[in-house]
Write a protein that holds these residues in place. Structure first.
Motif, PDB file in Angstrom:
ATOM      1  N   GLY A  29       8.482  35.070  13.807  1.00 36.58           N
ATOM      2  CA  GLY A  29       7.320  34.673  14.163  1.00 36.58           C
ATOM      3  C   GLY A  29       6.426  35.146  15.364  1.00 36.58           C
ATOM      4  O   GLY A  29       5.111  34.768  15.545  1.00 36.58           O
ATOM      5  N   ILE A  30       7.068  36.052  16.139  1.00 44.07           N
ATOM      6  CA  ILE A  30       6.542  36.703  17.153  1.00 44.07           C
ATOM      7  C   ILE A  30       5.310  37.529  16.507  1.00 44.07           C
ATOM      8  O   ILE A  30       5.760  38.308  15.449  1.00 44.07           O
ATOM      9  N   LYS A  31       4.295  37.785  17.053  1.00 46.39           N
ATOM     10  CA  LYS A  31       3.098  38.688  16.703  1.00 46.39           C
ATOM     11  C   LYS A  31       2.977  39.868  17.458  1.00 46.39           C
ATOM     12  O   LYS A  31       3.052  39.594  18.747  1.00 46.39           O
ATOM     13  N   ILE A  32       2.836  41.169  17.045  1.00 48.80           N
ATOM     14  CA  ILE A  32       2.709  42.063  17.914  1.00 48.80           C
ATOM     15  C   ILE A  32       1.547  42.915  17.457  1.00 48.80           C
ATOM     16  O   ILE A  32       1.018  43.269  16.407  1.00 48.80           O
ATOM     17  N   ALA A  33       0.632  43.221  18.614  1.00 54.12           N
ATOM     18  CA  ALA A  33      -0.795  43.757  18.166  1.00 54.12           C
ATOM     19  C   ALA A  33      -0.526  45.363  18.076  1.00 54.12           C
ATOM     20  O   ALA A  33       0.195  45.954  18.744  1.00 54.12           O
ATOM     21  N   GLY A  34      -1.164  46.111  17.099  1.00 49.98           N
ATOM     22  CA  GLY A  34      -1.164  47.270  17.058  1.00 49.98           C
ATOM     23  C   GLY A  34      -2.690  47.992  16.725  1.00 49.98           C
ATOM     24  O   GLY A  34      -3.649  46.945  16.605  1.00 49.98           O
ATOM     25  N   LYS A  35      -2.840  49.220  16.684  1.00 51.14           N
ATOM     26  CA  LYS A  35      -4.095  49.725  16.223  1.00 51.14           C
ATOM     27  C   LYS A  35      -3.915  50.996  15.808  1.00 51.14           C
ATOM     28  O   LYS A  35      -3.106  51.929  16.212  1.00 51.14           O
ATOM     29  N   THR A  36      -4.994  51.508  14.823  1.00 53.31           N
ATOM     30  CA  THR A  36      -4.501  52.601  14.013  1.00 53.31           C
ATOM     31  C   THR A  36      -5.212  53.885  15.187  1.00 53.31           C
ATOM     32  O   THR A  36      -6.075  53.585  15.668  1.00 53.31           O
ATOM     33  N   ASN A  37      -4.792  55.203  15.032  1.00 47.73           N
ATOM     34  CA  ASN A  37      -4.982  56.075  16.068  1.00 47.73           C
ATOM     35  C   ASN A  37      -6.043  56.693  15.045  1.00 47.73           C
ATOM     36  O   ASN A  37      -6.463  56.331  14.218  1.00 47.73           O
TER      37      ASN A  37
END
Length: 107
Positions: A29-37
């Motif tokens: 259930g942990i959420k990790i933020a990311g972003k495309t380069n």
């Protein structure tokens, strides 16, 4: 050891979808933020260990699509997938346009 990456391509422009926000939900259930380069890729998930289980990658595509195309039918796209024990590298690509999307297990 398992690893995970993604690549988002805008099929309307034929170019990578740069700076799209992502959110990865782990089996616990942990959420990790990311972003495309700038090349539409994301592989930086910090020190996350990818144990076996069901994951969800949320592509937050509305802001990206509205900025480039003026509209978006999809506020986000969720892709649920399963990582197996000792499964190696997992690649989750997304092909997106304002009114359609597709995904598959990449390499």
């Amino acid at each position: 050891m398992n690893s995970l990456s993604s690549h988002v391509l805008d099929t309307t422009t034929g170019r990578p979808a740069a700076n799209m926000a992502l959110e990865l939900t782990l089996p616990n259930g942990i959420k990790i933020a990311g972003k495309t380069n700038e090349d539409g890729r994301c592989k930086d998930w910090g020190d996350t260990v990818f144990d076996a289980g069901i994951y969800c990658m949320r592509f937050k595509c509305k802001a990206y699509l509205e900025a480039l195309h003026g509209e978006s039918f999809y506020p986000f796209v969720d892709i649920h997938f399963e990582i197996k024990e000792n499964g190696g590298h997992y690649h989750v690509p997304l092909l997106i346009s304002p009114f359609g999307f597709s995904s598959y297990r990449g390499s």
